[in-house]
Structure formats: structure tokens, C-alpha cells
Write an enzyme that holds these catalytic residues in place. Structure first.
Site, PDB file in Angstrom:
ATOM      1  N   ASP A  12      41.509  -4.101 -20.924  1.00  0.00           N
ATOM      2  CA  ASP A  12      41.924  -5.516 -20.970  1.00  0.00           C
ATOM      3  C   ASP A  12      42.005  -6.156 -19.591  1.00  0.00           C
ATOM      4  OD1 ASP A  12      42.306  -5.044 -23.721  1.00  0.00           O
ATOM      5  OD2 ASP A  12      44.324  -4.299 -23.320  1.00  0.00           O
ATOM      6  N   HIS A  40      36.300  -7.418 -26.092  1.00  0.00           N
ATOM      7  CA  HIS A  40      36.000  -8.225 -24.917  1.00  0.00           C
ATOM      8  C   HIS A  40      35.974  -9.693 -25.302  1.00  0.00           C
ATOM      9  CE1 HIS A  40      33.980  -4.530 -22.869  1.00  0.00           C
ATOM     10  NE2 HIS A  40      35.275  -4.446 -22.987  1.00  0.00           N
TER      11      HIS A  40
HETATM   12  P1  IMP Z   1      42.112   4.750 -29.373  1.00  0.00           P
HETATM   13  O1  IMP Z   1      41.063   4.431 -28.370  1.00  0.00           O
HETATM   14  O2  IMP Z   1      42.118   3.820 -30.546  1.00  0.00           O
HETATM   15  O3  IMP Z   1      42.117   6.172 -29.787  1.00  0.00           O
HETATM   16  O4  IMP Z   1      43.537   4.500 -28.677  1.00  0.00           O
HETATM   17  C1  IMP Z   1      44.004   5.316 -27.622  1.00  0.00           C
HETATM   18  C2  IMP Z   1      44.709   4.486 -26.562  1.00  0.00           C
HETATM   19  O5  IMP Z   1      43.774   3.689 -25.862  1.00  0.00           O
HETATM   20  C3  IMP Z   1      45.747   3.499 -27.135  1.00  0.00           C
HETATM   21  O6  IMP Z   1      46.807   3.394 -26.207  1.00  0.00           O
HETATM   22  C4  IMP Z   1      44.975   2.204 -27.189  1.00  0.00           C
HETATM   23  O7  IMP Z   1      45.823   1.092 -27.177  1.00  0.00           O
HETATM   24  C5  IMP Z   1      44.148   2.309 -25.923  1.00  0.00           C
HETATM   25  N1  IMP Z   1      42.894   1.546 -25.916  1.00  0.00           N
HETATM   26  C6  IMP Z   1      41.710   1.911 -26.433  1.00  0.00           C
HETATM   27  N2  IMP Z   1      40.776   0.994 -26.176  1.00  0.00           N
HETATM   28  C7  IMP Z   1      41.362   0.026 -25.466  1.00  0.00           C
HETATM   29  C8  IMP Z   1      40.890  -1.196 -24.863  1.00  0.00           C
HETATM   30  O8  IMP Z   1      39.715  -1.563 -24.919  1.00  0.00           O
HETATM   31  N3  IMP Z   1      41.824  -1.936 -24.197  1.00  0.00           N
HETATM   32  C9  IMP Z   1      43.111  -1.521 -24.078  1.00  0.00           C
HETATM   33  N4  IMP Z   1      43.585  -0.402 -24.599  1.00  0.00           N
HETATM   34  C10 IMP Z   1      42.717   0.368 -25.295  1.00  0.00           C
END
Ligand code: IMP
Length: 422
Positions: A12, A40
Site C-alpha cells: 500500500d 493497486h
Molecule cells: P495474504 O497475502 O492474504 O496471505 O496475507 C498475509 C499478510 O499480507 C496480511 O497481513 C495481509 O494484510 C498482507 N498483505 C498481502 N497483500 C498485501 C498488499 O498488497 N498490501 C498490504 N498488505 C498486504
């Protein structure tokens, strides 16, 4: 020219906007890792577009969007996104190519992601619930199903049925809802015809593009602090986020990458659980969250807010070997009396680096801050670097000196036009 944009924090950072800016004369924009856990945001002439899978450069006439083999794809999200852009007048038929090697995120991955989180109870990780971890786990345990399996429907049905049998045993043991094979296959049959035309030889297209000196922009997702190896594991996302993933996830040789641009927000945010050393108390966080509209693009969750962490970011710069930095959301800091920035960590009185910390250490350490006077001016209409208020320039200069990477772009608002080139 092969350029890449990489997020240096917890995702982000505003990469979508920077990619959109840099993609305006790109021949190709390429996703190379992650899945639709990424979100995005691009704002063009006041209109907001949210991307989860499709690379952000598609509004530019000549730009072709490529999805490399390192990306995992939820086919239903993909089809929704293609339809959304068709409604917006962007026909993707000759503008989007997906690698046949991409793995599919299946309904059972989403079921498992949620069931694991439920089992973790208080210690849940706060995943996006999009099936990311379980899909990558299947990929490395040879249980994954690549998107090209959709070409041969009978074989796809066999593979899918076997995986559902395996996964349903786990789901049932965890008290979660089992997957209905027939119902899911019906859904797959519906989307299959819409996906197949987009599958193509991304590796070949990129190899030729590199050989012909085409302009290629690689669009990183998430951020280094979520990298599967370099994050405070297990508070991670499932893929490799650092620049090395360009080679594994898009097939571009490392030596062919010309510039890597790192993106940082002028402060820090993260969604999900896990340590955030510079996290602000809720009363202070709240005003920045509102001002910066810090709510997840993918899940809508409130983002946690902290001061800029140069200890962690320095590591992210070094591991990526950056050519330049883009600093985003500087305008959100306007009006802060003072601005703090983390310049190091100590644990039990001793200096410790980001890379020496696991999640426990990151959660216990003390942060060493430097405090800067803030500025009160609204900077969102400023177009030239020297016109930024002096305290603001001082803040940027300090970041540049500490990270030892030149700041080339400063973003002072969400629109494409609110950008300062230095
Ligand atoms: P997952 O990728 O859904 O397995 O989530 C694992 C961790 O990564 C969590 O804390 C999510 O909030 C974070 N996360 C995954 N992708 C993003 C992103 O694009 N932006 C911010 N946080 C992300």
C-alpha cells in the site's frame, strides 16, 4: 529499457500510481508475483480505478499488460476484472496476456485460508482471505493446478476432483464447509471460455521485447516487509517480493533490469497482524488514517499507521539495489506539528538491525526516533520540488541521505497530475 517498481514497506505504498505514471510510454507492464491480495489504486482525471490482478498500465493505448508465471490467479476475480474494464471501454483482447504457468487459486484455497485463520484464534495473521498462502503451499507441494490445465477440460476435472477430495478432509477436520465439486466445476466451466483467449507465451513475448529494446515496466505488489523470506515471518505474504522475483516470476534475466525504483509512503501503514515498530497510538493514527484514506484496497480494512521506519526501509533499499526512490502521500503529513522518523532499533539497550530481527524481536524493541518540525501548507498543488516548504524538503533530504538512494518522484495527491519530478 527494463524498469521495475518495488514496494519497500508493508504494501500500500502507492505503487499503482507510480506504475501508472511510469507506464505512460511503456510497451509492456508486467505483474510477476503475488495474486489478487494486491490492490493497486490509480486515479485518472478524478476517477478511481482499483486493480487486483491486471497490471496497472492498461489505460495507455500502446501498453500491453502481461501476467508472469510467478502470479497466482483467482479465475473468478480475473473474469470480473476483465468485465469491469470492458464496461469502462477498455477492451483487453489484445492488451492482456497471462502466462500458462500461473497457478490457480481454487475455492478450497480460500476455504483453507479462512479455516487456518479461525484455528489460529487470537494469534491470527490477518490474511486477506484470498487463498494466497494455501495456493502457494500447493504449488510447492506439487498439488497446484496451473492455468493451462483449463485447456484440457477432462484432465482439469480429474485434477480438481482429486484436490477437492484431499482438501475436504482437512476442511471437515477444521469444522469448515466442504467444497461441492459439481457446483464449483459448473462455475469453472462458465469462466473457462472467457479465460482461455488470454493465455499466451509471456516468456517469449518478454524475451523478444528485451531483445528489441522495448520499454518494459515490472509492477511489484505488496512490499518487502511482507516478503516470504525477508518479512517477520509468519506475518508475511506467500510470495517473494524483492527484485529477484522478477527473474523467477517473469523470466527476465537479472542482468537485463536497468532501473529499480523503490516506493515508500512518507509514513508507514500495514494491514493485518504482526509487529509494526513505529505504530502510532490510535488518537494520532486516526487523523492520518482519515486524511490519507488508509483503508485496504482489497479488503477495506483500516490500515494501522506508524511513522516512517528508515531502519526497515534501508534494508529494503539494500536488498533490491535501487536506482531511485518515489515518496508518496507527502501531502498527508501537512499540518503535523512535528514528524518523527525511525533511525534505528535497540533491543535491551543494544543496537539491532531489521534483518537481525524475527517477529518477536520486532515486537519488543525500542525505536530510536529523530524529530522534524512539520509544515502547515497544503502542498497538493505544488508542481516543482523547490516550491515545497523548507521543512518538507528537509524531511525528504534526510530520507534520501539515510537511504542513500536519490528521490526522483514525490507524490502529493492521488491524481496522476499531483506528482513532482526531481
Ligand atoms: P495474504 O497475502 O492474504 O496471505 O496475507 C498475509 C499478510 O499480507 C496480511 O497481513 C495481509 O494484510 C498482507 N498483505 C498481502 N497483500 C498485501 C498488499 O498488497 N498490501 C498490504 N498488505 C498486504
Amino acid at each position: 529499457m527494463v524498469n521495475a517498481v518495488i514496494g519497500l514497506q508493508w504494501g500500500d505504498e502507492g505503487k499503482g500510481k507510480i506504475v501508472d505514471l511510469l507506464a505512460q510510454d511503456a510497451d509492456y507492464t508486467v505483474r510477476f508475483h503475488g495474486g489478487n491480495n494486491a490492490g493497486h489504486t490509480v486515479v485518472i482525471n478524478g476517477k478511481t480505478y482499483k486493480f487486483h490482478l491486471i497490471p496497472s498500465g492498461i489505460f495507455n493505448k500502446q501498453t500491453v499488460a502481461l501476467v508472469g508465471s510467478g502470479v497466482i490467479i483467482d479465475p473468478f476475480v480475473l473474469v470480473d476484472e476483465i468485465k469491469f474494464f470492458a464496461k469502462e471501454g477498455v477492451n483487453l483482447s489484445n492488451k492482456l496476456v497471462i502466462s500458462p504457468r500461473c497457478h490457480l487459486i481454487m475455492p478450497y484455497h480460500i476455504g483453507l485460508d479462512k479455516a487456518y485463520e479461525k484455528q489460529r484464534g487470537q494469534d491470527k495473521l490477518g490474511t486477506t482471505g484470498r487463498g494466497i498462502g494455501p495456493c502457494f503451499a500447493d504449488k510447492v507441494s506439487y498439488n497446484g493446478i496451473r492455468i493451462y490445465e483449463l485447456y484440457n477440460w477432462e484432465l482439469f476435472v480429474d485434477k480438481f476432483t482429486l484436490q477437492v477430495e484431499i482438501k475436504n478432509k482437512i476442511l471437515k477436520a477444521l469444522g469448515a464447509k466442504a467444497i461441492d465439486t459439481e457446483a464449483e466445476l459448473l462455475q469453472f466451466k462458465n469462466v473457462r471460455a472467457e479465460i482461455l483467449p488470454f493465455i499466451g507465451d509471456v516468456y517469449l513475448i518478454l524475451s523478444k521485447a528485451v531483445a528489441n529494446n522495448k520499454k518494459i515496466l515490472l509492477e511489484g505488489a505488496h512490499g518487502v516487509m511482507l516478503d516470504i523470506d525477508w518479512s517477520p515471518y509468519p506475518f508475511s505474504s506467500g510470495s517473494s517480493v524483492v527484485s529477484g522475483a522478477i527473474n523467477t516470476g517473469a523470466g527476465i534475466p537479472v542482468k537485463k533490469i536497468d532501473e529499480i525504483i523503490g516506493v515508500i509512503k512518507a509514513y508507514t501503514t500495514r494491514v493485518g497482524s504482526g509487529p509494526l515498530p513505529t505504530e502510532l497510538p490510535e488518537d494520532l493514527a486516526d487523523s492520518l488514517r482519515e486524511k490519507g484514506q488508509e483503508y485496504g484496497t482489497t479488503t477495506g480494512r483500516s490500515r494501522r499507521i506508524g511513522w516512517l521506519d528508515l531502519e526497515a526501509t534501508k534494508f529494503a533499499c539494500q536488498i533490491n539495489s535501487l536506482s531511485a526512490l518515489a515518496v508518496t502521500k507527502l501531502d498527508v503529513l501537512s499540518g503535523q506539528k512535528e514528524i518523527k522518523v525511525c533511525i534505528g532499533y535497540t533491543l535491551q539497550g543494544k543496537k539491532i538491525s531489521y534483518e537481525q530481527c524475527g517477529y518477536k524481536e520486532l515486537g519488543q524493541l525500542d525505536v530510536v526516533y529523530k524529530t522534524f518540525p512539520g509544515w502547515s501548507e497544503n502542498i497538493s498543488k505544488i508542481k516543482k520540488y523547490p516550491d515545497l516548504p523548507r521543512p518538507c524538503q528537509n524531511y525528504l533530504q534526510f530520507i534520501e541521505d539515510q537511504l542513500d538512494v536519490p528521490i526522483k518522484i514525490v507524490s502529493v495527491g492521488s491524481d496522476r497530475s499531483a506528482s513532482i519530478y526531481r
